[in-house]
Design a protein around this motif. Structure first.
Motif, PDB file in Angstrom:
ATOM      1  N   LEU A   1      49.158  40.299  51.844  1.00  0.00           N
ATOM      2  CA  LEU A   1      48.832  41.533  52.566  1.00  0.00           C
ATOM      3  C   LEU A   1      50.026  42.479  52.648  1.00  0.00           C
ATOM      4  O   LEU A   1      50.024  43.429  53.444  1.00  0.00           O
ATOM      5  CB  LEU A   1      48.322  41.191  53.969  1.00  0.00           C
ATOM      6  CG  LEU A   1      46.969  40.471  54.010  1.00  0.00           C
ATOM      7  CD1 LEU A   1      46.695  39.882  55.387  1.00  0.00           C
ATOM      8  CD2 LEU A   1      45.839  41.412  53.603  1.00  0.00           C
ATOM      9  N   LEU A   2      51.036  42.202  51.816  1.00  0.00           N
ATOM     10  CA  LEU A   2      52.206  43.076  51.679  1.00  0.00           C
ATOM     11  C   LEU A   2      52.958  43.257  53.000  1.00  0.00           C
ATOM     12  O   LEU A   2      53.603  44.287  53.226  1.00  0.00           O
ATOM     13  CB  LEU A   2      51.772  44.445  51.136  1.00  0.00           C
ATOM     14  CG  LEU A   2      50.888  44.411  49.873  1.00  0.00           C
ATOM     15  CD1 LEU A   2      50.490  45.828  49.469  1.00  0.00           C
ATOM     16  CD2 LEU A   2      51.589  43.684  48.751  1.00  0.00           C
ATOM     17  N   LEU A   3      52.850  42.265  53.892  1.00  0.00           N
ATOM     18  CA  LEU A   3      53.512  42.253  55.201  1.00  0.00           C
ATOM     19  C   LEU A   3      53.001  43.334  56.149  1.00  0.00           C
ATOM     20  O   LEU A   3      53.505  43.473  57.272  1.00  0.00           O
ATOM     21  CB  LEU A   3      55.039  42.388  55.062  1.00  0.00           C
ATOM     22  CG  LEU A   3      55.750  41.348  54.189  1.00  0.00           C
ATOM     23  CD1 LEU A   3      57.249  41.620  54.154  1.00  0.00           C
ATOM     24  CD2 LEU A   3      55.495  39.938  54.708  1.00  0.00           C
ATOM     25  N   LEU A   4      51.998  44.087  55.750  1.00  0.00           N
ATOM     26  CA  LEU A   4      51.518  45.207  56.554  1.00  0.00           C
ATOM     27  C   LEU A   4      50.960  44.793  57.922  1.00  0.00           C
ATOM     28  O   LEU A   4      51.169  45.515  58.908  1.00  0.00           O
ATOM     29  CB  LEU A   4      50.461  45.986  55.773  1.00  0.00           C
ATOM     30  CG  LEU A   4      50.930  46.687  54.493  1.00  0.00           C
ATOM     31  CD1 LEU A   4      49.759  47.421  53.845  1.00  0.00           C
ATOM     32  CD2 LEU A   4      52.053  47.647  54.799  1.00  0.00           C
ATOM     33  N   PRO A   5      50.274  43.675  58.052  1.00  0.00           N
ATOM     34  CA  PRO A   5      49.710  43.342  59.371  1.00  0.00           C
ATOM     35  C   PRO A   5      50.751  43.248  60.480  1.00  0.00           C
ATOM     36  O   PRO A   5      50.426  43.466  61.654  1.00  0.00           O
ATOM     37  CB  PRO A   5      49.045  41.981  59.137  1.00  0.00           C
ATOM     38  CG  PRO A   5      48.737  41.955  57.682  1.00  0.00           C
ATOM     39  CD  PRO A   5      49.870  42.684  57.030  1.00  0.00           C
ATOM     40  N   LEU A   6      51.985  42.941  60.122  1.00  0.00           N
ATOM     41  CA  LEU A   6      53.017  42.755  61.140  1.00  0.00           C
ATOM     42  C   LEU A   6      53.321  44.031  61.907  1.00  0.00           C
ATOM     43  O   LEU A   6      53.908  43.989  62.991  1.00  0.00           O
ATOM     44  CB  LEU A   6      54.302  42.226  60.485  1.00  0.00           C
ATOM     45  CG  LEU A   6      54.157  40.848  59.813  1.00  0.00           C
ATOM     46  CD1 LEU A   6      55.427  40.497  59.052  1.00  0.00           C
ATOM     47  CD2 LEU A   6      53.831  39.781  60.845  1.00  0.00           C
ATOM     48  N   ALA A   7      52.897  45.179  61.374  1.00  0.00           N
ATOM     49  CA  ALA A   7      53.153  46.457  62.043  1.00  0.00           C
ATOM     50  C   ALA A   7      51.925  46.985  62.774  1.00  0.00           C
ATOM     51  O   ALA A   7      51.942  48.116  63.269  1.00  0.00           O
ATOM     52  CB  ALA A   7      53.628  47.496  61.017  1.00  0.00           C
ATOM     53  N   SER A   8      50.872  46.200  62.880  1.00  0.00           N
ATOM     54  CA  SER A   8      49.639  46.646  63.525  1.00  0.00           C
ATOM     55  C   SER A   8      49.474  45.996  64.893  1.00  0.00           C
ATOM     56  O   SER A   8      49.764  44.800  65.057  1.00  0.00           O
ATOM     57  CB  SER A   8      48.420  46.302  62.664  1.00  0.00           C
ATOM     58  OG  SER A   8      47.215  46.521  63.362  1.00  0.00           O
ATOM     59  N   PRO A   9      48.966  46.737  65.866  1.00  0.00           N
ATOM     60  CA  PRO A   9      48.679  46.100  67.159  1.00  0.00           C
ATOM     61  C   PRO A   9      47.619  45.019  67.059  1.00  0.00           C
ATOM     62  O   PRO A   9      47.583  44.109  67.909  1.00  0.00           O
ATOM     63  CB  PRO A   9      48.209  47.276  68.032  1.00  0.00           C
ATOM     64  CG  PRO A   9      47.810  48.352  67.083  1.00  0.00           C
ATOM     65  CD  PRO A   9      48.690  48.184  65.886  1.00  0.00           C
ATOM     66  N   TYR A  10      46.773  45.086  66.047  1.00  0.00           N
ATOM     67  CA  TYR A  10      45.747  44.049  65.911  1.00  0.00           C
ATOM     68  C   TYR A  10      46.343  42.687  65.580  1.00  0.00           C
ATOM     69  O   TYR A  10      45.694  41.652  65.808  1.00  0.00           O
ATOM     70  CB  TYR A  10      44.713  44.447  64.861  1.00  0.00           C
ATOM     71  CG  TYR A  10      43.795  45.553  65.319  1.00  0.00           C
ATOM     72  CD1 TYR A  10      43.079  45.419  66.499  1.00  0.00           C
ATOM     73  CD2 TYR A  10      43.653  46.728  64.596  1.00  0.00           C
ATOM     74  CE1 TYR A  10      42.236  46.432  66.943  1.00  0.00           C
ATOM     75  CE2 TYR A  10      42.812  47.746  65.025  1.00  0.00           C
ATOM     76  CZ  TYR A  10      42.109  47.602  66.206  1.00  0.00           C
ATOM     77  OH  TYR A  10      41.278  48.589  66.651  1.00  0.00           O
ATOM     78  N   ALA A  11      47.554  42.661  65.067  1.00  0.00           N
ATOM     79  CA  ALA A  11      48.207  41.374  64.818  1.00  0.00           C
ATOM     80  C   ALA A  11      48.410  40.605  66.117  1.00  0.00           C
ATOM     81  O   ALA A  11      48.466  39.368  66.111  1.00  0.00           O
ATOM     82  CB  ALA A  11      49.541  41.593  64.111  1.00  0.00           C
ATOM     83  N   ILE A  12      48.509  41.324  67.231  1.00  0.00           N
ATOM     84  CA  ILE A  12      48.658  40.671  68.527  1.00  0.00           C
ATOM     85  C   ILE A  12      47.469  39.759  68.801  1.00  0.00           C
ATOM     86  O   ILE A  12      47.609  38.692  69.406  1.00  0.00           O
ATOM     87  CB  ILE A  12      48.788  41.735  69.642  1.00  0.00           C
ATOM     88  CG1 ILE A  12      50.054  42.572  69.423  1.00  0.00           C
ATOM     89  CG2 ILE A  12      48.796  41.093  71.023  1.00  0.00           C
ATOM     90  CD1 ILE A  12      50.152  43.770  70.347  1.00  0.00           C
TER      91      ILE A  12
END
Length: 485
Positions: A273-284
């Protein structure tokens, strides 16, 4: 959504369902499905279908499954047994849950982008390794949470916050630790400035976790307490763990990466996922589930081969798209990222499914590796067919799912010895399963002590043992009653 788009999405979901179903049914036919967990959940849901308490002999004598984990939602599958009285009905139901998750994922991504990225997102989700791992696990209660979390995100994106709260509340019926997930959801609400839903959801999460762990599970547990505190790296109790996390966060971070298996789990979730989820609030939303595994004492739960990751797949996939849309809004020239992100996941899924069965187990079905029954599967069939209906039997883990619909079956060492009349021992494994597993050698000694004689000897490592009658005839009659209405 146009008719053409609906048909394309339906085709993707149907193809995935057929592949999942083929793999699942082949596992069952080949005696690869196991008592842990298919047999356990079959016994529990089957008892619900008989309007009885979920007593599960595989876990132990008179073992009430709500004393192990809090997952009353599995009773929703009880009516399926009125249609087809077979453990494979759980496979079918779980597959329906997983495949249905593609719909909310499609709708969210289409709302952010357009049909093509949304369709590719559905393909990526259904092909990705967490879903393959759960299908390969046969059944687990976490499957109910997979579509629920995707619909929660859909509701948030539609600004239907109270619907999201309601869907989140249903998660409390999936598993006791979903209370912590609701607390994470409350943080997502707070970041969206939905203050009252955030407060209500946090309260529901705290109450739900307390209700399950402090009231329900201890009430039904033989030990009188919740038995799954396995985070001693953080402290001997939940309170000590919270203090550790607050006062030594740097040491907590070290624990998350202190083993190659943990690093591999991080990589398999986030690199495609190209590390993108780590910058989303949904990762919480996915953080409690992922971190609870990485903080866990048991090394096996860090692995990618288990069922735990399926609920994280829609969360992290949508989190990745959430960040992608923000990047594209700022730098429109990067719009190909909307297709490139799911394209990367699909590419990883295709390569993995063709070449890496350890992580992508559908490879065995796609490449026809499991299409024929081997000698060991045929030996299993011979042995299980020789066990009569309505008896108390202890069986090898791989034989259990083929006995749950017509016997009271447990693993070696889990059954009342006075009621037992049949035993299946697998001498090719180191342990015979269960919470206190016997070795094959210990099982043979026990069988001899109880007066069992071999009926079928060493059929590809399987031994069927029998004694003429139970020590306690009343206990033996209870075995026949176990599956009666």
């Amino acid at each position: 959504m146009s008719i053409s788009h609906r048909l394309q999405l339906a085709a993707v979901m149907t193809a995935a369902a057929l592949l999942y179903l083929a793999h699942s049914l082949l596992r069952f036919r080949n005696f690869e499905a196991k008592g842990y967990d298919l047999g356990i959940f079959d016994q529990a849901v089957r008892q619900y279908s008989l309007l009885k308490a979920p007593i599960v002999p595989i876990k132990g004598e008179d073992f009430h499954l709500l004393g192990d984990h809090f997952h009353p939602i599995i009773a929703a599958f009880a009516p399926l047994y009125w249609i087809w009285d077979d453990p494979r009905v759980l496979n079918i139901g779980m597959i329906a849950l997983l495949v249905s998750t593609a719909l909310p994922v499609y709708l969210v991504v289409r709302g952010w982008f357009s049909h093509l990225p949304a369709l590719l997102a559905a393909v990526a989700l259904l092909l990705f390794w967490p879903f393959q791992a759960l299908v390969n696990w046969d059944f687990h209660e976490i499957a109910f949470g997979v579509p629920l979390v995707a619909w929660v995100i859909w509701a948030i994106e539609r600004r239907r916050m109270w619907l999201a709260v309601g869907l989140g509340a249903v998660l409390l019926l999936v598993r006791e630790d979903m209370g912590v997930t609701l607390i994470a959801l409350s943080l997502v609400f707070a970041l969206k400035r939905a203050w009252l839903p955030a407060l209500v959801t946090a309260a529901l999460g705290v109450f739900g976790y307390w209700f399950a762990v402090e009231l329900v599970i201890p009430h039904f547990s033989a030990a009188g307490e919740f038995g799954y505190w396995e985070f001693t790296a953080l402290g001997p109790s939940a309170g000590a763990a919270i203090i550790f996390l607050l006062t030594q966060p740097w040491n907590a971070v070290v624990i998350l990466f202190d083993h190659p298996t943990k690093v591999g789990l991080w990589a398999l979730h986030f690199l495609p996922l190209l590390l993108l989820p780590l910058a989303s609030p949904y990762a919480i939303l996915g953080a409690p589930i992922l971190l609870s595994r990485l903080f866990n004492d048991r090394a096996n739960v860090w692995s990618v081969i288990y069922q735990y990751d399926a609920i994280l797949a829609p969360i992290f996939l949508l989190a990745g798209f959430d960040v992608a849309r923000r990047i594209i809004a700022r730098w429109p020239r990067l719009r190909p990222l909307a297709v490139g992100l799911p394209g990367t996941v699909i590419a990883v899924g295709l390569v993995g499914t063709l070449a890496f069965p350890g992580v992508f187990p559908l490879q065995r079905t796609v490449t026809a590796d499991n299409w024929t029954m081997g000698e060991r599967a045929l030996a299993h069939q011979q042995v299980t067919d020789a066990v009569p209906d309505g008896v108390c039997v202890e069986a090898a883990d791989t034989a259990v799912p083929h006995l749950v619909d017509r016997t009271s079956v447990g693993l070696n060492g889990t059954t009342d010895e006075d009621a037992l009349t049949w035993i299946i021992i697998d001498d090719t494994v180191e342990e015979l399963g269960g919470s206190n597993p016997l070795s094959p050698e210990e099982a043979f000694v026990r069988a001899e002590r109880l007066g069992f004689e071999p009926v079928i000897e060493d059929a590809e490592g399987l031994w069927l043992m029998h004694r003429a009658s139970a020590v306690d005839s009343a206990a033996a009659s209870d075995c026949a009653e176990y599956l009666r209405r």
